[in-house]
Design an enzyme around this catalytic site. Structure first.
Site, PDB file in Angstrom:
ATOM      1  CG  HIS A   1      38.815  37.755  32.183  1.00 56.16           C
ATOM      2  ND1 HIS A   1      38.990  36.679  33.034  1.00 56.16           N
ATOM      3  CD2 HIS A   1      37.692  37.901  31.800  1.00 56.16           C
ATOM      4  CE1 HIS A   1      37.862  36.195  32.909  1.00 56.16           C
ATOM      5  NE2 HIS A   1      37.134  36.638  32.302  1.00 56.16           N
TER       6      HIS A   1
ATOM      7  CB  ALA B   1      41.093  30.161  34.031  1.00 56.03           C
TER       8      ALA B   1
ATOM      9  CG  MET C   1      41.646  36.046  41.128  1.00 57.57           C
ATOM     10  SD  MET C   1      41.007  37.593  40.371  1.00 57.57           S
ATOM     11  CE  MET C   1      42.717  38.023  39.600  1.00 57.57           C
ATOM     12  CB  SER C   2      37.757  31.006  41.941  1.00 59.82           C
ATOM     13  OG  SER C   2      38.317  30.063  41.169  1.00 59.82           O
TER      14      SER C   2
ATOM     15  CG  ASN D   1      47.968  34.119  33.387  1.00 58.22           C
ATOM     16  OD1 ASN D   1      47.008  33.472  33.271  1.00 58.22           O
ATOM     17  ND2 ASN D   1      48.685  34.552  34.069  1.00 58.22           N
TER      18      ASN D   1
ATOM     19  CE1 TYR E   1      35.983  39.289  39.741  1.00 51.85           C
ATOM     20  CE2 TYR E   1      37.561  37.829  40.851  1.00 51.85           C
ATOM     21  CZ  TYR E   1      36.714  38.052  39.503  1.00 51.85           C
ATOM     22  OH  TYR E   1      36.369  37.372  38.632  1.00 51.85           O
ATOM     23  CD  GLU E   2      31.532  37.714  40.149  1.00 49.51           C
ATOM     24  OE1 GLU E   2      30.401  37.827  39.733  1.00 49.51           O
ATOM     25  OE2 GLU E   2      31.934  36.425  40.785  1.00 49.51           O
TER      26      GLU E   2
ATOM     27  CB  SER F   1      37.614  32.141  33.906  1.00 46.80           C
ATOM     28  OG  SER F   1      37.278  33.226  34.667  1.00 46.80           O
TER      29      SER F   1
ATOM     30  CG  HIS G   1      32.261  33.121  35.258  1.00 49.12           C
ATOM     31  ND1 HIS G   1      32.646  32.004  35.941  1.00 49.12           N
ATOM     32  CD2 HIS G   1      33.501  33.576  35.125  1.00 49.12           C
ATOM     33  CE1 HIS G   1      33.922  31.803  36.222  1.00 49.12           C
ATOM     34  NE2 HIS G   1      34.568  32.886  35.550  1.00 49.12           N
TER      35      HIS G   1
ATOM     36  CG  HIS H   1      35.183  34.910  40.973  1.00 44.35           C
ATOM     37  ND1 HIS H   1      34.206  35.028  39.824  1.00 44.35           N
ATOM     38  CD2 HIS H   1      36.248  34.215  40.586  1.00 44.35           C
ATOM     39  CE1 HIS H   1      34.608  34.014  38.972  1.00 44.35           C
ATOM     40  NE2 HIS H   1      35.739  33.672  39.408  1.00 44.35           N
TER      41      HIS H   1
END
Ligand SMILES: O=P(O)(O)O[C@H]1O[C@H](CO)[C@@H](O)[C@H]1O
Length: 291
Positions: A261, A120, A223-224, A247, A92-93, A37, A68, A90
């Site tokens: 994000h 990230a 998440m990746s 973060n 979640y997409e 990201s 992206h 990802h």
């Protein structure tokens, strides 16, 4: 009969994408760089770039997440033919884990010899600060504990063996080169080695989940990355990966900070130059391995 998820992962399907790319690109890539990201700027350093948009390529997934771009950039870095994925996929997409990882197989058919993977991530380890990098030495695949795997289904032995080891998934020698490259670009005091954990998203973690991740030895959460690394290792590719800590994960109910994000993308932007230099140095030091 309903289609197996592997139908979109089979050789014929992927070969169609590879054939199209070959017809468009003068030099076959030797190294794949996946940009996390906001990390698409890593592609700016590529010489003689040729850009293919994901929507031009048959069977290629489309990027849906801000930060992206959805482009493949082909060219050279330190004389090594590379391809940069500006935009990853990802779970979640809504994509299956097979679809998330098809680019790895497509690039393997094109002849890549290794993978640089970036993301990230949130700092779970309390010692990690925003703006640090974590060279990935291992991962915790929570998807696999739940029985979710991109290689579930019939195995294609032309890509790799049914059963394969992951205990040295993140190449030790490449990790040492990464450490050296980080020091050379002034990141020595902001560089860690650690364990990446995958969380499905799209929400960020609860306080209880962060406390759990701290207990089980996760240093950075995202998440990746894990699905792509599994498929890369299955087909024998050495992997170097790093997380950029965008973060600090919230592990206290008293802390009102919330991950966001847009803010994560800004944090990446602020460090973009150093991260580009890190990748350049890394490829410079390893170029012989890929040619
Ligand atoms: O892992 P990358 O693609 O860098 O993106 C990270 O950033 C997003 C959350 O802000 C999630 O997609 C997480 O995985």
């Amino acid at each position: 009969m309903s289609a197996l998820p592997t139908d979109e992962f089979n050789r014929g399907f992927i070969e169609e994408s590879a054939r199209f790319i070959r017809s468009q690109v003068p030099v076959a890539p030797k190294l794949l760089i996946i940009c996390g990201s906001g990390l698409g700027g890593l592609a700016d350093t590529i010489e003689k770039p040729v850009t293919l948009s994901y929507d031009e390529i048959p069977n290629f997934p489309q990027s849906t997440v801000p930060g992206h771009a959805g482009e493949l950039i082909f060219g050279t870095l330190s004389n090594v033919p590379v391809v940069c994925m500006k935009g990853r996929f990802h779970y979640y997409e809504g994509y299956s884990l097979q679809k998330v990882t098809t680019p790895i197989r497509i690039m393997q058919l094109l002849g890549i010899k290794g993978l640089i993977i970036t993301n990230a991530a949130g700092g779970v380890n309390k010692a990690y600060q925003v703006g640090d990098i974590m060279l990935i030495k291992d991962h915790l695949n929570f998807f696999a504990f739940g029985g979710q795997h991109p290689l579930r289904g019939p195995n294609d032995p032309q890509f790799g063996a049914r059963f394969f080891p992951m205990n040295r998934a993140y190449d030790r020698a490449l990790l040492e080169v990464g450490k050296r490259a980080a020091a050379e670009v002034g990141l020595a005091n902001h560089c860690h080695e650690g364990v990446y954990g995958i969380y499905s998203g799209p929400n960020y973690e609860t306080v209880a989940e962060i406390k759990y991740l701290q207990l089980v030895g996760v240093d950075a959460i995202g998440m990746s990355t894990v699905p792509e690394v599994l498929v890369a290792k299955h087909c024998g590719l050495p992997v170097f990966g790093f997380s950029f800590i965008t973060n600090k994960c919230v592990d206290s109910y008293e802390d009102a900070e919330e991950p966001n994000h847009a803010h994560i993308l800004d944090v990446v932007q602020a460090k973009a130059k150093k991260l580009k230099n890190l990748v350049i140095k890394f490829v410079e030091h390893t170029s012989d391995q890929w040619l």
